[in-house]
Design a protein around this motif. Structure first.
Motif, short mmCIF file in Angstrom:
data_model
loop_
_atom_site.label_atom_id
_atom_site.label_comp_id
_atom_site.label_asym_id
_atom_site.label_seq_id
_atom_site.Cartn_x
_atom_site.Cartn_y
_atom_site.Cartn_z
N PHE A 1 -0.92 -5.07 -3.23
CA PHE A 1 -1.69 -3.84 -3.32
C PHE A 1 -0.50 -2.27 -3.43
CE2 PHE A 1 -3.13 -5.84 0.28
CZ PHE A 1 -4.37 -5.39 0.44
N ALA A 2 0.71 -2.84 -4.44
CA ALA A 2 1.61 -1.87 -5.01
C ALA A 2 0.42 -1.32 -5.63
CB ALA A 2 2.41 -2.21 -4.87
N TYR A 3 0.48 -1.97 -6.88
CA TYR A 3 -0.25 -1.46 -8.37
C TYR A 3 -1.71 -1.39 -8.14
CZ TYR A 3 4.48 -2.51 -9.49
OH TYR A 3 6.13 -3.11 -10.07
N SER A 4 -2.57 -2.21 -7.03
CA SER A 4 -4.11 -1.69 -7.19
C SER A 4 -4.28 -0.43 -6.90
CB SER A 4 -4.89 -2.61 -6.38
OG SER A 4 -4.51 -2.35 -4.91
N PRO A 5 -3.81 0.90 -6.70
CA PRO A 5 -4.40 2.05 -6.69
C PRO A 5 -4.17 2.59 -7.89
CG PRO A 5 -2.45 1.93 -4.84
CD PRO A 5 -2.77 0.25 -5.88
N LEU A 6 -3.16 1.86 -9.00
CA LEU A 6 -3.64 2.57 -10.36
C LEU A 6 -4.28 2.08 -11.43
CD1 LEU A 6 0.44 2.08 -11.21
CD2 LEU A 6 -0.65 4.31 -9.98
N LEU A 7 -5.23 1.11 -10.86
CA LEU A 7 -6.98 0.61 -11.79
C LEU A 7 -7.73 1.86 -11.91
CD1 LEU A 7 -7.12 -3.35 -10.18
CD2 LEU A 7 -5.50 -2.17 -12.51
N PRO A 8 -7.73 2.25 -10.95
CA PRO A 8 -8.69 3.43 -10.81
C PRO A 8 -7.76 4.66 -11.24
CG PRO A 8 -8.42 2.93 -8.64
CD PRO A 8 -7.64 1.96 -9.24
N ILE B 1 -6.02 2.69 -22.78
CA ILE B 1 -5.37 2.21 -21.01
C ILE B 1 -4.10 2.68 -20.92
CG2 ILE B 1 -4.76 0.06 -19.50
CD1 ILE B 1 -7.66 0.58 -20.75
N ILE B 2 -3.50 3.73 -19.99
CA ILE B 2 -2.41 4.40 -19.52
C ILE B 2 -2.33 4.55 -17.50
CG2 ILE B 2 -1.32 6.20 -19.76
CD1 ILE B 2 -2.74 7.34 -21.87
N PHE B 3 -1.25 3.72 -17.55
CA PHE B 3 -1.56 3.60 -15.93
C PHE B 3 -0.63 4.70 -15.29
CE2 PHE B 3 -2.33 -0.86 -17.41
CZ PHE B 3 -2.93 -1.35 -16.49
N LEU B 4 0.68 5.66 -15.87
CA LEU B 4 1.17 6.16 -15.12
C LEU B 4 0.16 7.96 -15.92
CD1 LEU B 4 4.33 4.83 -15.80
CD2 LEU B 4 2.41 4.29 -14.12
N GLU B 5 0.79 8.74 -16.01
CA GLU B 5 0.98 10.12 -16.54
C GLU B 5 0.60 10.10 -17.75
OE1 GLU B 5 3.31 11.11 -12.99
OE2 GLU B 5 3.89 10.11 -14.64
N LEU C 1 -5.77 9.52 3.18
CA LEU C 1 -5.59 10.38 1.89
C LEU C 1 -6.23 9.89 1.07
CD1 LEU C 1 -2.96 12.98 3.47
CD2 LEU C 1 -5.77 13.52 3.18
N ALA C 2 -4.93 9.05 0.73
CA ALA C 2 -4.44 7.98 -0.61
C ALA C 2 -5.85 7.62 -1.08
CB ALA C 2 -4.03 7.19 -0.85
N ALA C 3 -6.54 6.95 0.23
CA ALA C 3 -8.11 6.45 -0.18
C ALA C 3 -9.28 7.82 -0.63
CB ALA C 3 -8.95 5.59 0.73
N ALA C 4 -9.70 8.86 0.11
CA ALA C 4 -10.11 9.34 0.03
C ALA C 4 -9.92 10.14 -1.87
CB ALA C 4 -9.75 10.79 0.19
N ALA C 5 -8.95 10.28 -2.71
CA ALA C 5 -8.17 10.32 -3.55
C ALA C 5 -8.95 9.76 -4.65
CB ALA C 5 -6.57 10.79 -4.16
N LEU C 6 -9.11 8.35 -3.96
CA LEU C 6 -9.46 7.31 -5.25
C LEU C 6 -10.28 7.23 -4.95
CD1 LEU C 6 -6.61 3.73 -3.54
CD2 LEU C 6 -6.94 5.29 -5.74
N GLY D 1 1.09 -1.07 0.02
CA GLY D 1 0.15 -0.19 -0.23
C GLY D 1 0.35 1.65 0.26
N ALA D 2 2.05 1.28 0.79
CA ALA D 2 3.11 2.50 0.98
C ALA D 2 2.97 2.33 -0.19
CB ALA D 2 3.67 2.05 1.69
N ALA D 3 3.84 1.28 -1.50
CA ALA D 3 4.56 1.36 -2.54
C ALA D 3 3.00 2.37 -3.42
CB ALA D 3 4.69 -0.03 -3.44
N GLY D 4 1.89 1.63 -3.52
CA GLY D 4 0.60 2.86 -4.58
C GLY D 4 0.65 3.83 -3.67
N ILE D 5 1.21 4.08 -2.58
CA ILE D 5 0.82 5.97 -2.02
C ILE D 5 1.62 6.37 -3.33
CG2 ILE D 5 1.09 7.49 -1.13
CD1 ILE D 5 -0.32 5.43 1.11
#
Length: 827
Positions: A202-209, A221-225, A378-383, A159-163
């Motif tokens: 947990f590291a990469y799932s925040p990139l799905l939204p 499909i763009i996972f980054l900027e 904070l990250a959850a609110a952003a997601l 999760g920290a890596a995902g943030i």
């Protein structure tokens, strides 16, 4: 002897702790100049996400800092506080990381090292400070994962890596590397696979939204900027060491749509030696940025050979290598300084241990997990915002108008809607929104713009957007005919453009690219000055361009400027909304829609067809109107508008198009329209008039369900069913309405008519009698009752009601004569 050693170790620990506290307090109290001068752009992207404003600009950078900076604006927090607070919390994260390897004294030494590394700089960077905190939390949690090998630490580290990836993306491949690194220390493959799977999930799932949001805007499909790394990618492939400010695509001869990644791969393949040399130069310059820290880190690695220091060294090597693949900038390596300082602190602790001055203590980390919990919240609110965005995002004018309905005094919304209205040529409405944005506060740029556009422009304030304001001042001075002032403003703006928009940060061979950068960069004309023209009416733009043609200062770019200005007035369905709103704001409302909109009628039709072709027609119609019924009347009711020039003037083409050529879109539109039964009834009537009986039946059913839920549109629905020959259904609705208003003459008359259609004449009579005898009785009820009596042979009753109808003041004179003639012919 042992007691003396214990006292010395305790004194050393107290001294280190006091120094760490003093350094952290000093860092928090004395922020340097913030190098992230473009945080206003971050805030704009965050506001777009929060308010559902559809724009590809939100994909240019990862979202967390943008949302945090937008929240800072809403909360009116001191701009320097986020960087100072992140620095202070970074010291706590370093304390936790160090304490796990030797107790509080070691933690204090690590915190001191991080604060000292921060104080060694005279400047600051809010984005990098936040990123540094996230990286330190990740490193602490990942080291804990590698020690314990259980699933909860794996989830926390992932999760920290995902943030970190929601802030910046250099760490994108590091979780994979870290999982492989942990393989050498794992006893069983099954345990390693399970822990790594949880960690990577947990590291990469925040990139799905985020990827879902990017797909909604770009279709890819763009996972980054999407665009942020392109400039550094291009200059890196060209062999430059440092980054630039300017048009990197033009420097490489690329259009706006060409794939920069494929181009970079080809360029590197053509000259791999040049690229390898550039990567080596960048690595050397990274060392030169902090040579003492690198030397101390190397010494620390030699002195403290532990899994902790080896992992931190691996991270440093990865961090430098990934950045050096592209052109670099010193601020990118601010987080690296902290990790290098930690390696140096680890070596210093080993020296203290050998000298007997290291105070042993419990290896408790009291800070990392609580800090991670705050960051995760904070990250959850952003997601949540990111996940919601594709469903609620609308084109700028539609979204901003919607949001202003809920937040009428929000300055950012008013300013951005004003800018959207200016771009559409609706300068009056745009100026009004700027005035309201200024009155709302927090938008000094809006105040200056309003004053400049309504009077003589003063010198712009020292804001981030000063360059853009200077260009507006230039155009305004040309509009007012003050050529001398305009020349001075042109020189000032061109000076800023040359120095700040054409910048090569490196020397040597990098500097040799500056002349070519300036030569190829046409943004002054193509986007900057053409953007300033949009604040003026189409007529004023044409006049100003005419003046520019006569001035030598503009000769180099007037052709490009005219082309860009014409392209900026391209049509989309924001234009359709603007036309609709402008019409409905007229003094007579919808019924007074003028025919004087001229070429906007063609613009409206084109906008509708564009919306149909890109699949957004339903979104446009559902999201755009001040009143859904009015929108329906304008867009999909040719039957209601037939013969009414006030309504058919500029909207006839749109109505004809929707009903005759795209009935399926009208039906699809109905699926999301249950809040607007009046619109559904109008659309069903239009489809029926256009010969689309099947679609009309579907919409009528939807209208009945919607009317039942909303309690609106029932009278219109009853009339529609009557026109469709569905008399029983119409009668049921009319009886329900009559129960609420038993004396309503129109309803009584309608029920009587429906009963006649159903061959129930005897039941119809009392309803006609009630309607015909009411004050201000409808003449149709009197005529219906007279005809009913005439069919029965009741001569007296028929004559009486024909006479009442003829005397009804609502009956026009020509029709009065016709009624009397009809009565005389029958009797």
């Amino acid at each position: 002897m042992a007691k003396n050693a214990q006292r010395a170790a305790l004194a050393t620990a107290v001294l280190i702790g006091a120094a760490a506290l003093a350094a952290a307090a000093w860092q928090f109290a004395s922020p340097g100049q913030d190098l992230a001068f473009n945080l206003g752009l971050y805030a704009d992207r965050g506001e777009m996400l929060l308010h559902g404003v559809r724009s590809r600009a939100v994909t240019w950078t990862m979202p967390l800092v943008s949302l945090l900076w937008a929240a800072r604006q809403h909360l009116d927090i001191d701009p320097s506080l986020p960087a100072r607070l992140a620095g202070l919390l970074s010291a706590l994260a370093a304390f936790g990381l160090g304490a796990r390897g030797g107790g509080p004294a070691r933690g204090a030494l690590f915190a001191l090292a991080v604060s000292a590394a921060a104080l060694a700089r005279t400047d600051s960077d809010t984005e990098q400070e936040i990123y540094s905190l996230a990286l330190l939390l990740f490193l602490g949690l990942e080291l804990a994962r590698q020690r314990t090998r259980t699933l909860l630490p794996a989830a926390l580290a992932g999760g920290a890596a995902g943030i970190t990836l929601l802030i910046r993306t250099p760490l994108f491949l590091f979780p994979l590397l870290s999982a492989v690194y942990a393989w050498s220390k794992e006893q069983t493959a099954r345990r390693w696979l399970l822990g790594s799977a949880v960690f990577l999930l947990f590291a990469y799932s925040p990139l799905l939204p985020w990827a879902r949001l990017n797909h909604s805007l770009t279709g890819k499909i763009i996972f980054l900027e999407e665009e942020r790394p392109v400039s550094n990618l291009i200059t890196g492939a060209l062999g430059l060491t440092f980054t630039i400010e300017g048009d990197a695509r033009a420097l490489a001869g690329l259009s706006r749509d060409e794939n920069a990644f494929r181009w970079a791969a080809r360029t590197v393949a053509e000259n791999p030696g040049r690229y390898a040399g550039a990567v080596a130069r960048r690595a050397w310059h990274v060392f030169l940025m902090s040579p003492w820290l690198f030397l101390l880190a190397g010494l620390g690695l030699l002195l403290a050979r532990s899994p902790e220091t080896r992992f931190l060294a691996l991270f440093c090597a990865y961090f430098v290598f990934m950045h050096c693949l592209l052109s670099i900038e010193e601020r990118y390596f601010y987080p690296l300084r902290y990790v290098l300082a930690l390696l140096g602190a680890a070596g210093a602790w080993e020296l203290l241990k050998r000298a007997g001055l290291a105070l042993a203590g419990g290896n408790k980390d009291f800070f990392t997990r609580p800090l991670f919990a705050g960051a995760a919240a904070l990250a959850a609110a952003a997601l949540v915002v990111i996940w919601r965005y594709p469903a609620v995002a609308r084109p700028p004018l539609i979204a901003l108008t919607r949001e202003l309905g809920e937040r009428p005094g929000e300055a950012w919304l008013l300013k951005r809607r004003g800018e959207a209205l200016f771009a559409l040529g609706l300068t009056g409405y745009g100026t009004q929104d700027l005035r309201r944005a200024c009155a709302a506060g927090r938008e000094p740029g809006a105040c200056w713009l309003y004053d400049a556009l309504t009077g003589r422009p003063a010198e712009p304030p020292q804001l981030f957007e000063r360059y853009g304001l200077l260009l507006v001042k230039l155009v305004r001075e040309l509009e007012l005919g003050d050529r001398a002032a305009a020349r001075e403003t042109f020189r000032a703006a061109m000076t800023i453009w040359l120095k700040e928009r054409n910048l090569v940060r490196g020397g040597g061979r990098d500097k040799a690219e500056l002349a070519r950068l300036i030569e190829t960069n046409k943004t002054f004309w193509d986007s900057d000055l053409s953007g300033a023209l949009l604040y003026f009416s189409p007529e004023a733009r044409r006049r100003v361009l005419g003046v520019m043609r006569t001035m030598p200062e503009f000769s180099a770019g007037i052709g490009r400027l005219e082309t860009a200005a014409a392209a900026a007035q391209g049509l989309d369905y924001d234009m359709a909304l603007a036309i609709l709103q402008e019409t409905l704001k007229g003094p007579a409302g919808p019924a007074g829609a003028t025919v004087g909109l001229g070429p906007q009628a063609a613009a409206l039709t084109l906008a509708l067809e564009t919306a149909r072709d890109n699949g957004t027609l339903a979104d446009m119609l559902l999201g755009c109107g001040p009143s859904m019924t009015e929108v329906g009347e304008f867009y999909v009711a040719p039957a209601a508008a037939a013969g009414n020039p006030a309504r058919t003037g500029c909207f006839t083409p749109a109505m004809r198009w929707l009903v005759r050529r795209d009935a399926a879109s009208a039906s699809a539109l109905a699926a999301g329209s249950e809040k607007f039964p009046g619109f559904l009834v109008t659309a069903a009537a239009a489809l029926r008039a256009g010969g689309k009986a099947g679609e009309a039946d579907l919409l009528a059913g939807a209208a009945q369900r919607a009317a039942g839920k909303q309690g609106k549109g029932l009278k219109e629905l009853a009339l529609l069913y009557q026109d469709m020959g569905r008399y029983t259904e119409s009668l049921a609705i009319a009886r329900g309405l009559l129960a609420a208003a038993p004396a309503d003459p129109e309803l009584n008359n309608s029920i009587g008519v429906l009963l006649l259609f159903l061959k129930r004449d005897a039941e119809a009579e009392p309803f006609f009698v009630k309607a015909a005898g009411a004050p201000a009785a409808p003449v149709s009820a009197q005529l219906n009752l007279a005809a009913l009596y005439a069919r029965r042979g009741d001569r007296e009753g028929a004559i009486r009601y024909y006479a009442l109808a003829a005397a009804n003041p609502s009956l026009p004179a020509p029709q009065r004569a016709a009624v009397l003639a009809a009565a005389a012919g029958r009797f």
